[in-house]
Design an enzyme around this catalytic site. Structure first.
Site, PDB file in Angstrom:
ATOM      1  N   ARG A   1     -11.145 -49.023 -62.359  1.00  0.00           N
ATOM      2  CA  ARG A   1      -9.941 -50.024 -63.037  1.00  0.00           C
ATOM      3  C   ARG A   1     -10.509 -51.380 -63.356  1.00  0.00           C
ATOM      4  O   ARG A   1     -11.817 -51.379 -62.319  1.00  0.00           O
ATOM      5  CB  ARG A   1      -9.535 -50.137 -61.088  1.00  0.00           C
ATOM      6  CG  ARG A   1      -9.491 -51.994 -60.675  1.00  0.00           C
ATOM      7  CD  ARG A   1      -8.865 -52.082 -59.552  1.00  0.00           C
ATOM      8  NE  ARG A   1      -8.112 -53.349 -59.274  1.00  0.00           N
ATOM      9  CZ  ARG A   1      -7.042 -53.872 -59.510  1.00  0.00           C
ATOM     10  NH1 ARG A   1      -5.866 -52.434 -59.980  1.00  0.00           N
ATOM     11  NH2 ARG A   1      -6.383 -55.366 -59.816  1.00  0.00           N
TER      12      ARG A   1
ATOM     13  N   GLU B   1     -11.493 -46.842 -73.351  1.00  0.00           N
ATOM     14  CA  GLU B   1     -11.530 -45.504 -73.567  1.00  0.00           C
ATOM     15  C   GLU B   1     -11.713 -44.974 -72.495  1.00  0.00           C
ATOM     16  O   GLU B   1     -11.000 -43.580 -71.465  1.00  0.00           O
ATOM     17  CB  GLU B   1     -12.274 -45.343 -74.212  1.00  0.00           C
ATOM     18  CG  GLU B   1     -11.847 -45.445 -75.962  1.00  0.00           C
ATOM     19  CD  GLU B   1     -13.045 -46.918 -76.368  1.00  0.00           C
ATOM     20  OE1 GLU B   1     -13.328 -46.787 -77.735  1.00  0.00           O
ATOM     21  OE2 GLU B   1     -13.051 -47.767 -75.360  1.00  0.00           O
TER      22      GLU B   1
ATOM     23  N   HIS C   1      -2.571 -48.836 -47.032  1.00  0.00           N
ATOM     24  CA  HIS C   1      -3.702 -48.110 -48.355  1.00  0.00           C
ATOM     25  C   HIS C   1      -2.655 -46.944 -48.397  1.00  0.00           C
ATOM     26  O   HIS C   1      -3.300 -45.781 -49.025  1.00  0.00           O
ATOM     27  CB  HIS C   1      -4.991 -48.705 -48.277  1.00  0.00           C
ATOM     28  CG  HIS C   1      -5.201 -49.410 -48.448  1.00  0.00           C
ATOM     29  ND1 HIS C   1      -5.122 -50.834 -46.742  1.00  0.00           N
ATOM     30  CD2 HIS C   1      -5.084 -50.555 -49.244  1.00  0.00           C
ATOM     31  CE1 HIS C   1      -5.401 -51.345 -47.868  1.00  0.00           C
ATOM     32  NE2 HIS C   1      -6.129 -51.613 -48.751  1.00  0.00           N
TER      33      HIS C   1
END
Length: 795
Positions: free
Chosen positions: A547, A18, A726
């Site tokens: 992540r 969540e 990146h």
């Protein structure tokens, strides 16, 4: 004697992740800050209730973070780096996420290896995120504090105190959690910031900030005492490191000051034995000491002797780092003699925070029942503490059934035929000295390979993956959910491979890759095809921020029942006359990014994986693949916290790599890739891996990381990354040419390759094509400058 139970921390994300989804919605502007805070409150309340229901005497408060616990402390202690120039008008939560994620082009993204990095910092108006690195030897990443001579501290955030009040209002006994002042300083890095200069500060010692930091810690402790908090857990895991004398000496004066606040301090150490720090730690002026009895069971008796009787001893007897059930009989055998020595209270605990394991086994209904019976996630580990507490208190009716169940599971795991494979054992017992050696030294291999491939000087390639488009993800999801069959999936992957090969040929790369469209993750993809691995559906663990990763479980002997990558590499090679790299993940990276069995040495498991990869390497060579890359981005991550143990680890880790690679002929070229690590202190061991070509990240350091390789006179070929993957920013040809010129001053030009820093999985095709075209142009310019010309290529 009073026996109590507590934990050092609890997972944050929630049973359905969540927090992850709320964070990502907030960052996209889909929910308001009040909605995000509501999710945080609901998760904290749920997790505290779970801890209490499972029998803990104290709930941990202060372990929750919207991004990272170190970032929480940066804000709590009022030491955000001056470069962010936060204004009073900015909300605390937005300042917090700016430090964590950056702003503008400096915003953090993932690399192909799953690590978060701040993007391009070329625009001074952008606020680059704080650097991230691993939390000791775990796979969790923390935000690195920045300290300068101008750093000041102040009590600047109320979040910790608000959460304490939340827990108290719900009727819980609160144990507050803090990172200790010395560990907080140690985890940072020194920066010097002036009007015209920003960079490392070699003459500044961040330990000098301790005297200014301690008054703020004293304020925090006094505030917690005023709220009615009895105990504060203060984490100092650096006590398990090889500390300089001045850092070791700072603990006594720091904790003498902190102890004056009249609140009980539980000093918590974990991850490593205390060794030379043991006696001094036991004498520190604190009310209790927590020690890691999983990583250092041999020190427990000495600690029980050294720790004064009036202090509480907290024994970390349940593993907070791995997912196996505790052998409760063995735990009781270890604890019982300690209790007989102690006159004051003993607390039972997890070895460290449970942040590093999944939340609960309850949802894993699809997991094989036998494997499931061997596991314990966070909630199950808390329940184990209650069983141990009841058993030690002679509350046998409550404990006997649970002990019997534990005993049966432990015995079943020891005897299971799924764990032990006689053929794997026989193979390891038969290993010879030739198994980890190439046929010829590198100079002879290099000559043979150059004759075979006839690559141009400064050959160009990529690290492996190409953009994972929505179409690729949709095809994988459809196949996994059985909406399309294997033939349809294969055709979609072949189409994607054909597209990637054609793109590379059009761009003009010299050595191609198939693009890895079929791979969801560089470890999970291989684990799914190896015997000895298991997988959960909901076993998520936070890596950083939002992540999460779902590590494979290595439960048994590892072997490869069938080829894993050969058909994809062979198909890609059939589409081009240029060399095609076979792409594999190395044994140490697979080991490091999995939950590893604890019933045999990690070195043995690594060797089993190495032989499985070796079989794949052999099949790739037989299929005509002449260049094979075995990625090892995690090899440095496995270094033990104590330097005295480095040599042993590096010997078996580099041997495992060589075993995986040394099955090929001299004409087959072995590559490896390592990213985002400091290599200078292990260069001899990297050289001992004996890869023909190593590719490394260097663009963000402006080729500074390459200096060590030059000074070491690294003997083999090397591909320093010439652009940072990146960021969506496309570097110019002149930028990459400048980096290549710097590289050629350090490494013999004839040994240099040209490649990006890492895989291109997270990038889009538009910037990928443009950046690679500029990279090709840079290589051609440097070839011309060195009067080197390309020769025709043949597979």
């Amino acid at each position: 004697m009073a026996i109590e139970a507590h934990i050092l921390g609890f997972p944050r994300m929630g049973a359905q992740r969540e927090l992850k989804f709320a964070l990502e919605k907030y960052w996209k502007g889909e929910i308001e800050v009040g909605d995000l805070e509501s999710v945080g409150r609901e998760l904290r309340a749920r997790h505290w209730a779970s801890q209490r229901a499972l029998g803990l005497d104290w709930v941990a408060v202060g372990d929750f973070a919207f991004y990272d616990q170190v970032a929480n402390h940066i804000q709590l202690l009022g030491c955000a780096p001056h470069r962010f120039q936060f204004s009073p008008e900015e909300s605390q939560i937005d300042c917090y996420f700016t430090m964590a994620r950056g702003v503008g082009k400096a915003k953090r993204t993932d690399c192909d290896c799953g690590h978060g990095h701040a993007d391009d910092m070329s625009n001074p108006a952008d606020r680059a995120a704080l650097a991230m690195t691993k939390w000791f030897d775990t796979n969790y990443h923390y935000l690195v504090p920045e300290f300068s001579p101008e750093t000041t501290f102040s009590l600047a955030c109320e979040r910790l105190f608000d959460e304490v009040a939340e827990a108290q209002a719900l009727g819980h006994r609160v144990k507050a959690v803090l990172i200790g002042p010395l560990t907080f300083l140690w985890l940072g890095r020194e920066k010097i910031v002036k009007a015209d200069l920003e960079g490392d500060a070699p003459d500044f010692d961040r330990l000098s900030l301790l005297e200014n930091l301690l008054p703020v810690y004293n304020q925090i402790l006094q505030r917690l005492k005023n709220l009615g908090v009895e105990w504060v857990q203060v984490d100092e895991p650096i006590l398990g490191l090889d500390l300089p004398p001045q850092w070791r000496g700072a603990f006594e004066r720091a904790y003498w000051q902190m102890n004056q606040q009249g609140i009980n301090i539980m000093l918590a150490t974990y991850f490593s034995p205390l060794e030379e720090n043991l006696s001094a730690v036991c004498k520190l002026p604190v009310a209790g000491l927590h020690v890691d009895a999983i990583r250092a069971p041999h020190e427990l008796a000495s600690i029980a002797d050294w720790l004064p009787d009036h202090k509480v001893l907290s024994i970390g007897i349940v593993d907070g780092r791995n997912i196996w059930r505790t052998d409760l009989d063995a735990a009781l055998s270890l604890i019982t003699p300690i209790l007989q020595k102690r006159k004051s209270s003993v607390w039972l605990a997890t070895s460290c925070s449970l942040l590093h394991v999944p939340l609960s086994l309850a949802a894993e209904t699809d997991l094989d029942p036998e494997l499931r019976s061997w596991l314990a996630f966070a909630e199950e580990k808390v329940a184990e503490l209650q069983v141990l507490k009841c058993a030690l208190a002679s509350n046998t009716p409550d404990a006997d059934a649970a002990l019997a169940d534990s005993r049966a599971a432990v015995n079943n795991r020891k005897s299971s035929g799924r764990v032990h494979n006689a053929d794997v054992g026989k193979r390891l017992n038969g290993i010879s000295v030739e198994d980890d050696r190439r046929l010829s030294p590198f100079p002879a291999r290099q000559a043979t390979q150059r004759k075979r491939f006839r690559l141009p000087p400064f050959p160009t390639t990529t690290i492996g993956s190409f953009p994972q488009t929505d179409n690729i993800r949709a095809a994988r999801a459809a196949f996994k959910s059985k909406k399309i069959d294997a033939d349809a999936y294969d055709q979609k992957m072949r189409t994607e491979i054909g597209f990637v090969v054609a793109k590379q040929e059009a761009i003009g790369l010299d050595v191609l890759v198939h693009g890895e469209a079929e791979r969801n993750d560089m470890v999970e993809y291989f684990g799914e095809q190896l015997d000895g691995f298991g997988f959960t559906r909901f076993g998520w663990v936070q890596s950083y921020g939002s992540r999460c990763v779902k590590p494979p479980i290595i439960f048994g002997d590892v072997s490869r029942p069938h080829p894993m990558t050969v058909r994809w590499a062979s198909y890609a090679q059939s589409l081009t006359a240029k060399p095609m790299k076979g792409m594999l993940t190395g044994p140490i990276t697979i080991l490091q990014w999995s939950f590893v069995r604890d019933d045999q040495p990690r070195s043995m498991t690594a060797l089993q994986i190495a032989f499985a990869i070796r079989d794949e390497v052999a099949d790739l060579e037989r299929a005509g693949i002449g260049i094979i890359q075995i990625d090892e981005p995690a090899i440095r991550e496995g270094l033990p916290l104590r330097r005295s143990q480095w040599d042993t680890y590096l010997q078996w880790a580099t041997r495992a790599f060589r075993v995986s690679a040394s099955v090929v002929s001299d004409a087959t070229q072995i590559h490896t890739h390592m990213c985002y690590s400091e290599f200078n202190d292990i260069l001899s061991q990297i050289a001992a891996m004996d890869a023909d070509v190593i590719t490394i990240e260097t663009s963000r350091s402006d080729m500074e990381l390459l200096q060590g390789f030059g000074q070491f006179r690294y003997p083999n070929e090397i591909g320093p990354g010439v652009y940072d993957i990146h960021s969506p920013r496309v570097p110019s040809t002149s930028e990459m040419t400048r980096l290549l010129r710097k590289a050629a001053q350090v490494i013999p030009p004839e040994n240099l390759w040209v490649n990006p820093d890492c895989g291109l999985k997270t990038r889009g095709w538009v910037e990928t094509e443009a950046a690679l075209a500029n990279m090709i142009a840079a290589a051609e310019l440097v070839r011309a400058e060195h009067s080197l010309t390309a020769e025709p290529t043949r597979p």
